[in-house]
Design an enzyme around this catalytic site. Structure first.
Site, PDB file in Angstrom:
ATOM      1  N   ARG A  44     -13.741 -25.604 -35.060  1.00  0.00           N
ATOM      2  CA  ARG A  44     -13.776 -25.504 -33.372  1.00  0.00           C
ATOM      3  C   ARG A  44     -13.891 -26.838 -33.211  1.00  0.00           C
ATOM      4  O   ARG A  44     -13.095 -27.436 -32.277  1.00  0.00           O
ATOM      5  CB  ARG A  44     -15.052 -24.912 -32.983  1.00  0.00           C
ATOM      6  CG  ARG A  44     -14.935 -24.908 -31.645  1.00  0.00           C
ATOM      7  CD  ARG A  44     -16.057 -24.104 -30.946  1.00  0.00           C
ATOM      8  NE  ARG A  44     -16.257 -22.801 -31.487  1.00  0.00           N
ATOM      9  CZ  ARG A  44     -17.121 -21.944 -31.391  1.00  0.00           C
ATOM     10  NH1 ARG A  44     -17.961 -22.424 -30.311  1.00  0.00           N
ATOM     11  NH2 ARG A  44     -17.224 -20.699 -31.844  1.00  0.00           N
TER      12      ARG A  44
ATOM     13  N   HIS B 244      -6.242 -16.292 -32.198  1.00  0.00           N
ATOM     14  CA  HIS B 244      -7.509 -17.016 -31.892  1.00  0.00           C
ATOM     15  C   HIS B 244      -8.330 -16.179 -31.339  1.00  0.00           C
ATOM     16  O   HIS B 244      -8.072 -15.762 -30.133  1.00  0.00           O
ATOM     17  CB  HIS B 244      -7.048 -18.196 -30.793  1.00  0.00           C
ATOM     18  CG  HIS B 244      -8.206 -19.125 -30.683  1.00  0.00           C
ATOM     19  ND1 HIS B 244      -8.456 -19.957 -31.778  1.00  0.00           N
ATOM     20  CD2 HIS B 244      -8.986 -19.722 -29.624  1.00  0.00           C
ATOM     21  CE1 HIS B 244      -9.590 -20.950 -31.256  1.00  0.00           C
ATOM     22  NE2 HIS B 244      -9.729 -20.646 -30.113  1.00  0.00           N
TER      23      HIS B 244
ATOM     24  N   TYR C 179       0.541 -18.879 -12.813  1.00  0.00           N
ATOM     25  CA  TYR C 179       1.399 -19.516 -11.894  1.00  0.00           C
ATOM     26  C   TYR C 179       2.143 -20.835 -12.781  1.00  0.00           C
ATOM     27  O   TYR C 179       3.078 -21.505 -11.889  1.00  0.00           O
ATOM     28  CB  TYR C 179       0.514 -20.217 -10.799  1.00  0.00           C
ATOM     29  CG  TYR C 179      -0.058 -19.161  -9.884  1.00  0.00           C
ATOM     30  CD1 TYR C 179       0.672 -18.034  -9.206  1.00  0.00           C
ATOM     31  CD2 TYR C 179      -1.218 -19.175  -9.686  1.00  0.00           C
ATOM     32  CE1 TYR C 179      -0.036 -17.288  -8.252  1.00  0.00           C
ATOM     33  CE2 TYR C 179      -1.981 -18.172  -9.034  1.00  0.00           C
ATOM     34  CZ  TYR C 179      -1.210 -17.408  -8.207  1.00  0.00           C
ATOM     35  OH  TYR C 179      -1.645 -16.291  -7.466  1.00  0.00           O
TER      36      TYR C 179
END
Length: 740
Positions: free
Chosen positions: A37, A83, A127
């Site tokens: 990570r 993931h 968007y």
């Protein structure tokens, strides 16, 4: 009725202590955080989430020349296939890869609102649209050619790359930040052209020194530009150890206005500083009157950054204004370097600059070798097929007959012409149009070309020098692709050493006369009054000390407790009143007397105690920043400081309460910042009364009363070694014994 198959659940419980169970689970969590990570791999400079984002975009065919696709599509694929984390975390990582103010070389080409330098968030993933950049293509180049290892995904349904081929030095070029358990990483971005030059040098000289590499890598190169003002020695130490930091300042310029006015325009701010937060903080400080140098702050940014700073007075120097702001705001920040990464074995560790670049080059060599082996396998397979095709052309009629008449043509072809199974299948899959004569010639040409390529690849794998030459060529090609449009954005500069107090630079310089009464009431009158003028004092009070100074001066008060107290000339009470007690302006105790007033200018002072001890001190080191003053002369027991004078001469004269006078060279006194000093004069009784400094060629002067000054030019009768008892002074020496 009892169930014979029942077993006691307690028989299957493993007994362990809570601390052991907790430490085991926390260790597993810590290792997962470190390796999966927070820390990037030194070879491709990516964390798992970034690597998975790029791999998923490649599977979606979002190459640089292709069209965009919704970010939600990419995030969905990453979350569903690779993931196992939330979509918000994945999208945030993707947004950062697309921000030109966050990434020196963007990996994602975004279309839509991906945030801005003000700190505004990106639009929702439904968007925005995205595709890979050319840099991302370089990182993935060759991934289908067995250049890296793959591992099963978290659900076991597919595979993902352990790392990318990394045809781009991404770790240092784009940097990385991350916080793990017990460790962190912070790597600033660099210029890829400089990294390429350093890598090319390391190919020839793998053990090159940090000093040599710094001839190529000058320092970090931030996407937001700015000025790097870290000293060269500090930069070198950071690169040599992998730990350090870099001071980065905003870039600014002066704009002249009509009438002689000017304003400062900030065009670049330090890396990772949010513009809106910076301006908000400056405005808060301005309203709180903590920025005495500024009158106004305006944000006139459009596509380009433009922060306008209006000075409070045109008399100010722009450099002083900016130095003040650098000290008080995020217009100057420190970017840390902690080159903590995962090495090729997956272990975390701090690397230096050379180690990080050599690790990338070693990875490029492994990728080159694996791609060469992969290509050799493809060539061998194709040559096998071509040999089968050529057999067809040599025995065309017989091959056609076998295919038409045999029940199992593949087995018949293998038996008749000693073919492999691969060759037989290829012949059976051949199209009729391939039986043309021209096709036979093309196959022979292809076979010859493949044989030549095979020989070149075998030679490449056998010769390490050829491998590094190939890698160097790839790096040069990468460098040339960036050299046309890329330039260093962060300029290396030296920070000017300007010593000033930002609260004082606006003080108007005016002459004043400072009057301190016998009881410690102090005031300042405008202009330089006559020092022997009759000034008014409170009833019961009287004359004390008078000094000519200026409003810009620091005023030193030397008290009989051996401390110097500092007052600002512009902050002394004004007017023709009686002033204020010094104890209100400083922490001067009520039972302590003021011995003298001095202007805090450049020079040295001689201070002495009643015990006969004294020392020389630099006046600037006696200036205190707090109300409590600064202890300079250490006093034992009931001793008191009795004298302080400027060092203006080569001889010291001291006189005791017993009226014994002694003179000796000033070179016999030490200069100290604090202490008891050395013995100036010894006394059987009384103690020291006064001390002064004079020039041997001019003689010793003292006030003889009635406003007259007397000078003794021949001091040979009183000159002796320091710490002597002295002799009685000339006739007419004042009583009590004082030089002034």
């Amino acid at each position: 009725m009892a169930n014979d198959t029942y077993t006691n659940p307690g028989e299957h419980i493993d007994q362990t202590s809570f601390s052991d169970a907790l430490s085991e689970r926390y260790l597993a969590y810590a290792l997962s955080t470190i390796t999966s990570r927070s820390l990037p791999d030194v070879r491709d400079g990516l964390k798992p989430v970034h690597r998975r984002l790029l791999f998923a975009m490649r599977q979606l065919k979002l190459d640089p020349g292709q069209g965009f696709k919704k970010s939600a599509r990419v995030v969905g694929d990453v979350m569903g296939k690779f993931h196992p984390h939330g979509d918000a975390a994945i999208y945030d990582a993707m947004v950062r890869l697309a921000q030109e103010f966050a990434m020196r070389y963007r990996l994602v080409d975004g279309q839509g609102n991906f945030g801005n330098i003000d700190g505004d968030n990106a639009a929702a993933m439904r968007y925005t649209e995205a595709r890979m950049t050319e840099v991302a293509r370089l990182l993935l180049d060759g991934i289908d050619e067995d250049s890296v290892d793959f591992r099963p995904t978290y659900d076991g349904e597919s595979e993902e790359p352990v790392l990318l081929p990394a045809g781009f030095p991404n770790l240092l070029a784009n940097g990385a930040q991350g916080i793990a358990v017990g460790m962190a990483t912070s790597i600033p971005p660099h210029n890829v052209i400089e990294l390429a030059d350093a890598s090319l040098h390391l190919i020839k000289h793998p053990n090159a020194s940090i000093d040599t590499l710094m001839q190529y890598v000058k320092g970090p190169d931030f996407p937001t530009g700015g000025l790097l003002v870290e000293p060269a020695d500090s930069i070198r130490d950071a690169y040599a150890t992998g730990r350090g930091g870099f001071r980065v300042r905003a870039r600014w310029e002066i704009e002249k206005e009509k009438g002689g006015g000017w304003q400062i325009v900030v065009t670049e701010i330090p890396y990772q500083v949010q513009k809106s937060r910076l301006i908000e903080r400056l405005a808060e400080m301005l309203n709180a009157k903590k920025l005495p140098v500024l009158a106004d702050i305006r944000d006139e940014s459009a596509e380009d950054l433009r922060i306008v700073l209006e000075p409070k007075s045109r008399r100010l120097e722009p450099e002083i204004v900016m130095e003040s702001l650098f000290k008080l705001s995020d217009l100057e920040t420190r970017v840390p370097l902690n080159l903590n990464v995962l090495d090729a074995t997956g272990r975390p560790g701090v690397m230096d600059l050379r180690g990080a670049l050599n690790a990338w080059l070693a990875h490029r060599q492994v990728v080159l070798q694996r791609r060469a082996h992969f290509r050799l396998g493809k060539i061998a397979h194709r040559l096998e097929v071509l040999e089968g095709y050529l057999i067809v052309y040599l025995n065309l009629d017989e091959v056609i007959a076998i295919i038409r008449e045999s029940e199992h043509p593949r087995d018949a072809l293998i038996a008749r012409f000693d073919l492999t199974e691969t060759q037989a299948n290829a012949i059976l899959d051949m199209r009729l149009r391939s039986l043309r004569r021209l096709e036979e010639m093309a196959l022979r040409t292809e076979r010859d070309n493949l044989v030549a390529e095979q020989a070149d690849l075998q030679n490449l794998l056998a010769n390490e020098d050829l491998q590094w030459k190939k890698i160097a060529t790839e790096i040069k090609d990468m460098k040339d692709s960036f050299a046309k449009h890329d330039r260093r954005r962060t300029t290396l500069a030296d920070a000017p050493e300007i010593d000033f107090d930002p609260t004082e630079i606006l003080v108007e310089r005016e002459p004043i006369t400072i009057i301190c009464s016998a009881k410690g009431w102090i005031r300042a009158m405008k202009g330089h009054q006559e020092l022997d003028s009759e000034f008014k004092f409170k009833e019961g009070d009287g004359p004390g000390l008078v000094l000519h100074a200026e409003t810009t001066d620091k005023i030193l008060l030397f008290a009989d407790n051996g401390r110097f107290y500092t007052l600002a000339g512009d902050r002394l009470p004004r007017g023709r009143g009686f002033g204020e007690p010094v104890s209100l302006l400083t922490d001067l105790p009520a039972d302590i007397e003021i011995i003298t007033l001095l202007r805090g200018v450049a020079g040295k002072m001689l201070v002495a105690a009643s015990t006969g001890h004294g020392l020389i001190v630099d006046m600037q080191s006696a200036i205190a920043q707090t109300r409590s003053g600064k202890q300079i002369l250490n006093l034992p027991g009931d001793a008191r400081a009795v004298a302080c004078c400027m060092v203006d001469g080569d001889m010291v004269a001291s006189v005791g309460v017993n009226r014994k006078l002694l003179a000796f060279p000033i070179s016999e006194l030490p200069e100290m910042t604090r202490g008891r000093g050395v013995i100036l004069q010894r006394f059987k009784d009384g103690g020291l009364a006064d001390v002064t400094v004079y020039h041997s060629d001019k003689g010793l002067s003292w006030q003889a009363g009635g406003g007259r000054t007397r000078t003794e030019t021949d001091m040979s009768n009183w000159i002796a070694k320091r710490a002597g008892a002295g002799k009685l002074p000339p006739t007419g020496f004042p009583r009590p014994a004082k030089f002034t």
